[in-house]
Write a protein that holds these residues in place. Structure first.
Motif, short mmCIF file in Angstrom:
data_model
loop_
_atom_site.label_atom_id
_atom_site.label_comp_id
_atom_site.label_asym_id
_atom_site.label_seq_id
_atom_site.Cartn_x
_atom_site.Cartn_y
_atom_site.Cartn_z
N CYS A 38 0.84 -1.21 0.00
CA CYS A 38 0.00 0.00 0.00
C CYS A 38 0.87 1.25 0.00
CB CYS A 38 -0.93 0.02 1.21
SG CYS A 38 -2.32 -1.11 1.08
N LEU A 58 2.34 1.79 -3.46
CA LEU A 58 1.32 2.27 -4.39
C LEU A 58 0.98 3.73 -4.14
CD1 LEU A 58 -1.10 -0.82 -4.46
CD2 LEU A 58 0.52 -0.11 -6.24
N TRP A 104 0.36 4.91 -8.42
CA TRP A 104 -0.31 3.89 -9.21
C TRP A 104 -1.28 3.15 -8.31
CZ3 TRP A 104 -0.07 -1.66 -9.71
CH2 TRP A 104 -0.67 -2.14 -10.88
N ARG A 105 -2.53 3.08 -8.70
CA ARG A 105 -3.59 2.45 -7.89
C ARG A 105 -3.68 3.08 -6.49
NH1 ARG A 105 -6.82 -0.29 -11.34
NH2 ARG A 105 -5.65 -1.78 -12.57
N ARG A 151 -5.74 5.21 -5.23
CA ARG A 151 -7.08 5.26 -4.65
C ARG A 151 -7.42 3.94 -3.97
NH1 ARG A 151 -12.84 5.72 -6.71
NH2 ARG A 151 -13.72 7.18 -5.23
N SER A 152 -7.09 2.84 -4.60
CA SER A 152 -7.32 1.52 -3.99
C SER A 152 -6.47 1.35 -2.73
CB SER A 152 -6.99 0.40 -4.98
OG SER A 152 -7.83 0.49 -6.10
N ALA A 153 -5.22 1.77 -2.81
CA ALA A 153 -4.33 1.68 -1.65
C ALA A 153 -4.84 2.55 -0.51
CB ALA A 153 -2.90 2.08 -2.04
N TYR A 189 -8.34 9.11 -0.88
CA TYR A 189 -9.30 8.28 -1.61
C TYR A 189 -10.32 9.14 -2.35
CZ TYR A 189 -13.15 5.14 -2.60
OH TYR A 189 -14.14 4.45 -3.24
N THR A 193 -9.49 10.56 -7.85
CA THR A 193 -9.88 10.57 -9.26
C THR A 193 -10.14 11.98 -9.76
OG1 THR A 193 -12.20 10.27 -8.65
CG2 THR A 193 -10.91 8.29 -9.12
#
Length: 138
Positions: free
Chosen positions: A63, A66, A71-72, A74-76, A133, A137
């Protein structure tokens, strides 16, 4: 105002990532000591302490990486927020049960961090992760 939020998001994302990278690496270096810290919470069976000690630090490192790279992210950030929410509940349970233990968040066997200090810190990290989070985006 939008450029300020963009820069704040980047600073929080990288700072949060670096913190989780650090915390994970410290635990990976001393897995037995981290398993002992987990055992102090008195919520898992013996083998469960070692299983969590073997897996959780790698999740923190991934996490963190990331978040630092973006990279990724938001998911992390979502996973970091979930982990911190869980840590807060777990720490609060130690207060309710009258356990006086070190949180085991960073250096194992170092200066003791009180549950209330760790709860406050984890709450701030939770807020930062939710901010990253939500802004991830945009």
């Amino acid at each position: 105002m939008e450029p300020v939020k963009k820069h704040l998001t980047a600073v929080l994302r990288v700072g949060l990532g670096a913190l989780f990278l650090y915390a994970g690496v410290i635990k990976i270096i001393t897995p037995a000591a981290f398993a002992g810290s987990i055992a102090n919470y008195q919520v898992l069976p013996y083998a469960g302490n070692y299983l969590v000690a073997a897996i959780l630090p790698w999740v923190e490192v991934i996490c963190g990486a990331l978040l630092v790279t973006g990279w990724r992210a938001r998911s992390a950030a979502a996973l970091v927020a979930c982990m911190n929410a869980f840590f807060i509940v777990l720490l609060f349970s130690t207060v309710v049960r009258g356990l006086d233990i070190d949180c085991g968040c960073f250096k194992q066997g170092g200066e003791k961090t009180t549950a209330w200090t760790a709860i406050f810190r984890d709450t701030m990290l939770l807020v930062a992760a939710v901010f990253v989070y939500r802004r991830g985006t945009k």
